[in-house]
Write a protein that holds these residues in place. Structure first.
Motif, PDB file in Angstrom:
ATOM      1  N   TYR A   8      71.302  68.252  42.389  1.00 28.64           N
ATOM      2  CA  TYR A   8      71.689  67.047  41.675  1.00 28.64           C
ATOM      3  C   TYR A   8      71.044  67.055  40.294  1.00 28.64           C
ATOM      4  O   TYR A   8      69.838  67.346  40.155  1.00 28.64           O
ATOM      5  CB  TYR A   8      71.214  65.792  42.403  1.00 28.64           C
ATOM      6  N   SER A  39      75.520  71.951  39.294  1.00 24.09           N
ATOM      7  CA  SER A  39      74.889  70.637  39.289  1.00 24.09           C
ATOM      8  C   SER A  39      75.913  69.543  39.556  1.00 24.09           C
ATOM      9  O   SER A  39      76.977  69.507  38.933  1.00 24.09           O
ATOM     10  CB  SER A  39      74.203  70.385  37.943  1.00 24.09           C
ATOM     11  N   PRO A  42      73.821  62.896  39.549  1.00 22.03           N
ATOM     12  CA  PRO A  42      73.057  62.017  40.444  1.00 22.03           C
ATOM     13  C   PRO A  42      73.644  60.612  40.444  1.00 22.03           C
ATOM     14  O   PRO A  42      73.834  60.003  39.398  1.00 22.03           O
ATOM     15  CB  PRO A  42      71.648  62.044  39.840  1.00 22.03           C
ATOM     16  N   HIS A  48      77.751  59.483  46.530  1.00 20.70           N
ATOM     17  CA  HIS A  48      77.580  60.877  46.958  1.00 20.70           C
ATOM     18  C   HIS A  48      78.426  61.185  48.191  1.00 20.70           C
ATOM     19  O   HIS A  48      78.973  62.286  48.313  1.00 20.70           O
ATOM     20  CB  HIS A  48      76.105  61.172  47.241  1.00 20.70           C
ATOM     21  N   VAL A  75      71.130  67.272  48.245  1.00 23.60           N
ATOM     22  CA  VAL A  75      72.564  67.064  48.009  1.00 23.60           C
ATOM     23  C   VAL A  75      73.323  66.818  49.309  1.00 23.60           C
ATOM     24  O   VAL A  75      74.551  66.734  49.294  1.00 23.60           O
ATOM     25  CB  VAL A  75      73.193  68.262  47.250  1.00 23.60           C
ATOM     26  N   SER A  78      76.512  64.672  49.726  1.00 22.93           N
ATOM     27  CA  SER A  78      77.705  65.103  48.992  1.00 22.93           C
ATOM     28  C   SER A  78      78.454  66.239  49.666  1.00 22.93           C
ATOM     29  O   SER A  78      79.624  66.480  49.353  1.00 22.93           O
ATOM     30  CB  SER A  78      77.320  65.538  47.576  1.00 22.93           C
TER      31      SER A  78
END
Length: 363
Positions: A8, A39, A42, A48, A75, A78
């Motif tokens: 993130y 990346s 955030p 997410h 992460v 996500s």
């Protein structure tokens, strides 16, 4: 090898986890690996979760043409569903790098089950795992009911100031010098790091006996920072507790060299790189029993471990070290000895590299 790292935000983010990531990427590249950083922006947890139904991340991974993908475990919201599509469409091994498990953070009772379910589903979606501490390894084993994927343990190092040599005589002079106990806090000012516990402890001590410097970001939890500043003013400690904001590089090394003791009474630490950093400068550390601090701090030898949210215990230890400078000197020497025994970044990163190469055909 073509290796991807999914994170993130900005890789230069000031935290122990991102420092670990940067050290690993640098090591892999120095040893001939082609590392691609992917990346994701955030956002909040809900947003997410929505990433799982977007093709953007999947397309970036496909375009990178990787041999293996490392995902920073932060992460997980996500990708916990996306990883199933990834395994079907791209057919590359996915390894998670676990710095901190959200499941074991503090959540309201009515939502804790939700975070646990998401994180368990995520860990079940990967083919391998890199963990940063024995504590984290035990937690993943608990979360997965002992059904762990192939994994390796690579602890963070503290040799972040290679140009700095520790002067043993300077440590002695610093410990035995008259004056207030110089206390250093290295950590972003967020509630989990426990700065409010230190301020409560200081209110029980003579103000002339201590001086505190706090090095860490002030923008991550603005409301908490306001509470801390209000507490400092209420206790009339404005001259004794200095919030410097983020400090890095040689400026941080200079702070370590000028202080007697580091205090970080966190509600939880998955490891604590700054504990090891402090030990390089012969600085004992006071941490807490929650998390992995006990893997670095030997209570009563090179520092102390207190229970979280216990300002009385912390106040007692601070006064003890202020009054007994010979004890402070002994613990300072022990802290330096512990640092010398600790693995360096190259050793930890080589464990990971060997794991990735050995496991590529099998995961």
């Amino acid at each position: 090898m073509r290796i991807g790292l999914l994170v993130y935000g900005d890789m230069e983010t000031l935290s122990g986890g991102y420092l670990y990531n940067r050290k690993l990427v640098s090591y892999l590249r120095r040893h001939g690996d082609d590392v691609t950083i992917i990346s994701l922006p955030p956002r909040n947890y809900q947003r997410h979760l929505e990433d799982n139904f977007s093709n953007g991340c999947l397309q970036q991974i496909v375009a990178a043409d990787l041999d293996i993908l490392i995902q920073d475990a932060m992460v997980h919201p996500s990708v916990f569903l996306m990883n199933q599509r990834l395994s079907r469409q791209v057919k590359i091994p996915v390894v998670t790098l676990v710095h901190l498990l959200s499941t074991f953070d503090r959540h309201p009772w009515y939502s804790a089950w939700f975070y646990r379910a998401i994180e368990r589903r995520y860990l079940q979606s990967v083919a391998g795992m890199i963990v940063n501490s024995q504590t984290t390894l035990a937690q993943t084993r608990q979360l997965l009911h002992k059904q762990l994927p192939p994994h390796c343990l690579a602890v963070p190092a503290g040799n972040n100031f290679p140009e700095t040599s520790t002067d043993v005589d300077a440590i002695r002079q610093r410990a035995l010098a008259n004056g207030p106990l110089q206390i250093l806090v290295v950590g972003n000012v967020i509630r989990r790091k426990g700065l409010h516990v230190l301020i409560q402890a200081l209110r029980e001590l003579p103000t002339e006996d201590f001086q505190v410097t706090v090095a860490g970001r002030l923008d991550m939890e603005p409301e908490y920072v306001k509470q801390v500043q209000k507490s400092i003013r209420a206790a009339q400690l404005q001259e004794r507790v200095i919030l410097k904001g983020p400090v890095q590089g040689q400026s941080l090394a200079d702070l370590y060299q000028r202080h007697h003791l580091m205090v970080l009474p966190s509600a939880y630490e998955s490891y604590g790189i700054v504990y090891v950093e402090a030990q390089q400068f012969g600085i004992p550390v006071i941490g807490t029993t929650a998390g992995a601090a006990g893997e670095i701090i030997n209570h009563g030898d090179n520092g102390y471990l207190i229970t979280p949210e216990d300002p009385q215990a912390l106040a007692f230890l601070l006064q003890k070290l202020h009054d007994d400078r010979e004890l402070l000197l002994t613990m300072s020497r022990n802290a330096l000895a512990a640092y010398i025994r600790h693995p360096r970044w190259d050793q930890s990163c080589e464990i990971i590299r060997q794991y990735l190469y050995a496991g590529l055909d099998g995961v």
